[in-house]
Scaffold this motif. Structure first.
Motif, PDB file in Angstrom:
ATOM      1  N   MET A   9       0.991  -0.756   0.419  1.00 25.12           N
ATOM      2  CA  MET A   9       0.113  -0.462   0.344  1.00 25.12           C
ATOM      3  C   MET A   9       0.846   1.082  -0.170  1.00 25.12           C
ATOM      4  SD  MET A   9      -2.566   1.147  -0.010  1.00 25.12           S
ATOM      5  CE  MET A   9      -4.567   2.676   0.564  1.00 25.12           C
ATOM      6  N   LYS A  64       4.158   1.948  -1.018  1.00 30.61           N
ATOM      7  CA  LYS A  64       4.861   1.521  -2.597  1.00 30.61           C
ATOM      8  C   LYS A  64       3.648   2.797  -3.644  1.00 30.61           C
ATOM      9  CE  LYS A  64       7.146  -1.961  -2.912  1.00 30.61           C
ATOM     10  NZ  LYS A  64       7.654  -3.364  -4.080  1.00 30.61           N
ATOM     11  N   ASN A  65       2.647   2.525  -3.470  1.00 31.62           N
ATOM     12  CA  ASN A  65       1.915   2.801  -4.654  1.00 31.62           C
ATOM     13  C   ASN A  65       1.173   3.554  -4.135  1.00 31.62           C
ATOM     14  OD1 ASN A  65       1.526   0.003  -5.515  1.00 31.62           O
ATOM     15  ND2 ASN A  65      -0.507  -0.952  -3.953  1.00 31.62           N
ATOM     16  N   ILE A  66       1.517   4.615  -2.945  1.00 36.13           N
ATOM     17  CA  ILE A  66       0.768   6.035  -2.377  1.00 36.13           C
ATOM     18  C   ILE A  66       2.294   6.478  -2.583  1.00 36.13           C
ATOM     19  CG2 ILE A  66       0.548   7.009  -0.647  1.00 36.13           C
ATOM     20  CD1 ILE A  66      -1.130   5.140   0.668  1.00 36.13           C
ATOM     21  N   ASP A  67       3.734   6.172  -2.908  1.00 31.55           N
ATOM     22  CA  ASP A  67       5.065   7.205  -2.922  1.00 31.55           C
ATOM     23  C   ASP A  67       5.137   7.293  -4.565  1.00 31.55           C
ATOM     24  OD1 ASP A  67       5.629   6.949  -0.185  1.00 31.55           O
ATOM     25  OD2 ASP A  67       6.746   5.477  -0.231  1.00 31.55           O
ATOM     26  N   ILE A  68       4.461   6.383  -5.209  1.00 36.49           N
ATOM     27  CA  ILE A  68       3.877   5.928  -6.565  1.00 36.49           C
ATOM     28  C   ILE A  68       3.625   7.145  -7.237  1.00 36.49           C
ATOM     29  CG2 ILE A  68       3.427   4.186  -8.274  1.00 36.49           C
ATOM     30  CD1 ILE A  68       4.664   1.630  -7.521  1.00 36.49           C
ATOM     31  N   ILE A  69       1.997   7.034  -7.009  1.00 37.55           N
ATOM     32  CA  ILE A  69       0.930   8.005  -6.936  1.00 37.55           C
ATOM     33  C   ILE A  69       1.423   9.405  -6.720  1.00 37.55           C
ATOM     34  CG2 ILE A  69      -0.770   8.950  -6.597  1.00 37.55           C
ATOM     35  CD1 ILE A  69      -1.940   5.991  -6.021  1.00 37.55           C
ATOM     36  N   LEU A 111      10.270   1.482  -9.569  1.00 37.27           N
ATOM     37  CA  LEU A 111       9.351   2.279  -9.120  1.00 37.27           C
ATOM     38  C   LEU A 111       9.481   3.570  -9.916  1.00 37.27           C
ATOM     39  CD1 LEU A 111       9.979   2.156  -5.972  1.00 37.27           C
ATOM     40  CD2 LEU A 111       8.152   1.054  -6.907  1.00 37.27           C
ATOM     41  N   LYS A 152       7.104   3.041 -13.148  1.00 38.16           N
ATOM     42  CA  LYS A 152       5.651   3.407 -12.664  1.00 38.16           C
ATOM     43  C   LYS A 152       5.641   4.738 -12.189  1.00 38.16           C
ATOM     44  CE  LYS A 152       5.145  -1.733 -10.704  1.00 38.16           C
ATOM     45  NZ  LYS A 152       4.958  -1.771 -10.069  1.00 38.16           N
ATOM     46  N   VAL A 201       2.383   6.678 -14.239  1.00 41.75           N
ATOM     47  CA  VAL A 201       1.273   7.741 -13.757  1.00 41.75           C
ATOM     48  C   VAL A 201       0.953   8.599 -13.996  1.00 41.75           C
ATOM     49  CG1 VAL A 201       1.063   8.760 -11.259  1.00 41.75           C
ATOM     50  CG2 VAL A 201       1.506   5.883 -11.469  1.00 41.75           C
TER      51      VAL A 201
END
Length: 429
Positions: A1, A3-8, A219, A222, A226
């Protein structure tokens, strides 16, 4: 979770760094000149702008640094290219232009008598405050500034979709429309700063605890996807808004005036305020990102002998002075420099993206020097010294007259220049 927030968050920040005021005015004009064929032009624009950006970020992330890409044409060549490029991105051209554009499109229409010199001090004072701590730059842009920018853009585009200004003018000739979008996308020259921007992204992931180089590179890619998706959605919306006024305006209207008129049609006097907010945030986020990227680069070049904070201060002060020249003057200075640098950068990045095909540094050298030669001759011709043959080269109308010479130069370099296989690429891949 997490990791996904950091990517966004980092993806949002990357979106803002690439989405400057220039990106705001290109798509509506493309739509206006394309009418019912706006989608075809839009696809060409996306390919030449976002496509090159994503390929560039992927190449730099895989190689580990921008220098590992451009240095394949020769160490001195790579260092010189990157050094000049970072000067252009920083205090000489791009960063000062963000303040000048904000003043001319946001401040002057709302506060006509506001002193431009005072505004430049305020703009770069804010840039300094939000840039001086390098580990916070991506979070400040991604968490706070980009959401404001996206909400304002979504409101403008949403209003235009729900209540179109006019009918779409009928256009045929998909090949011509696609080439128009391709040319406009290329002219944004967004990928010019991708080396420093990618380094900033990778550093941001590093400070968040992603220390494995392979994971960090994944990352980074990715996050760029985004950003790419955000750019596609916004560009698509703005292109459509332009298409809805294709029966009202023609090619004689300036890109800036077109955008101002569209917002006025949709929102009345409130449109001027909204456009001012959008331009201000687009330019501020770009200024913050590129100031940080440039300062970090020169800190590394000096082996940290010159501190990041001092470089940020120097860039902000110098940019504040240059910004008072105005947008038109800065663009006139920038055009010939960027015309020389951008094609060489694209060639090296594209070749690096397909490194399994181009394993010899001599191939990179041949292609880079041939591209540089044609780019220099093109600029010389534009300055009034006739070099007519550059106009008869294939793809000249698209701005790609360097493409065939690059291919020929690469082949000649591969055949006649002695060189060893590039071992760095093999290790990285």
């Amino acid at each position: 979770m997490k990791k996904n927030i950091d990517i966004i968050i980092i993806g949002f920040a990357l979106f803002s760094m690439f989405f400057g005021a220039g990106n705001l005015i290109f798509p509506p004009y493309i739509g206006m000149t394309s009418g019912s064929g706006w989608l075809t032009s839009f696809l060409g624009f996306v390919l030449a702008d976002i496509g090159i950006i994503l390929l560039s970020i992927n190449a730099v992330a895989k190689a580990g640094s921008y220098q590992a890409v451009v240095g394949r044409a020769g160490k001195k060549f790579g260092i010189s290219l990157e050094f000049i490029m970072m000067l252009c991105l920083g205090p000489i051209l791009v960063v000062p232009r963000t303040a000048a554009t904000t003043y001319e499109m946001s401040i002057a229409p709302l506060f006509g008598s506001f002193n431009p010199a005072l505004f430049s001090v305020l703009f770069f004072g804010l840039t300094f405050l939000l840039t001086v701590k390098p580990t916070k730059v991506m979070d400040i842009i991604g968490k706070f500034l980009t959401p404001v920018l996206l909400v304002a853009l979504a409101f403008l585009i949403g209003k235009g979709i729900i209540s179109p200004i006019g009918e779409l003018k009928s256009f045929t000739g998909s090949e011509e429309l696609f080439s128009t979008g391709l040319t406009q996308g290329y002219q944004t020259m967004d990928a010019l700063g991708v080396g420093g921007v990618t380094a900033l992204i990778m550093t941001s992931f590093l400070t968040k605890g992603y220390k494995d180089k392979k994971e960090n590179a994944i990352l980074t890619v990715k996050a760029s996807l985004v950003a790419g998706l955000g750019l596609i959605l916004v560009y698509g919306g703005l292109t459509y808004l332009g298409a809805t006024v294709s029966t009202i305006y023609d090619v004689s209207i300036s890109q800036t005036t077109l955008l101002i008129n569209i917002t006025s049609h949709l929102l009345g006097s409130a449109g001027t305020i909204l456009l001012g907010i959008v331009v201000a945030f687009a330019c501020l986020t770009t200024s913050i990102g590129l100031t940080s990227v440039t300062a970090k680069y020169f800190e590394d070049v000096s082996n940290k002998k010159v501190k990041y904070e001092y470089l940020v201060t120097l860039i902000c002060v110098f940019s504040a002075i240059v910004s008072n020249l105005g947008v038109d003057k800065i663009i006139s200075i920038a055009a010939p420099i960027l015309t020389v640098l951008y094609p060489v950068s694209i060639v090296l990045v594209l070749m690096s993206s397909f490194g399994n095909l181009f394993t010899k540094n001599s191939t990179f050298k041949g292609a880079a020097y041939a591209t540089l030669l044609i780019s220099l001759l093109t600029v010389i011709d534009s300055l009034g010294i006739s070099v007519s043959f550059v106009h008869i080269l294939p793809f000249n109308n698209f701005g790609f007259n360097w493409l065939l010479p690059a291919i020929i130069g690469g082949i000649l370099g591969h055949l006649f220049l002695k060189d060893e296989v590039n071992m760095f690429y093999n290790k990285a891949s």
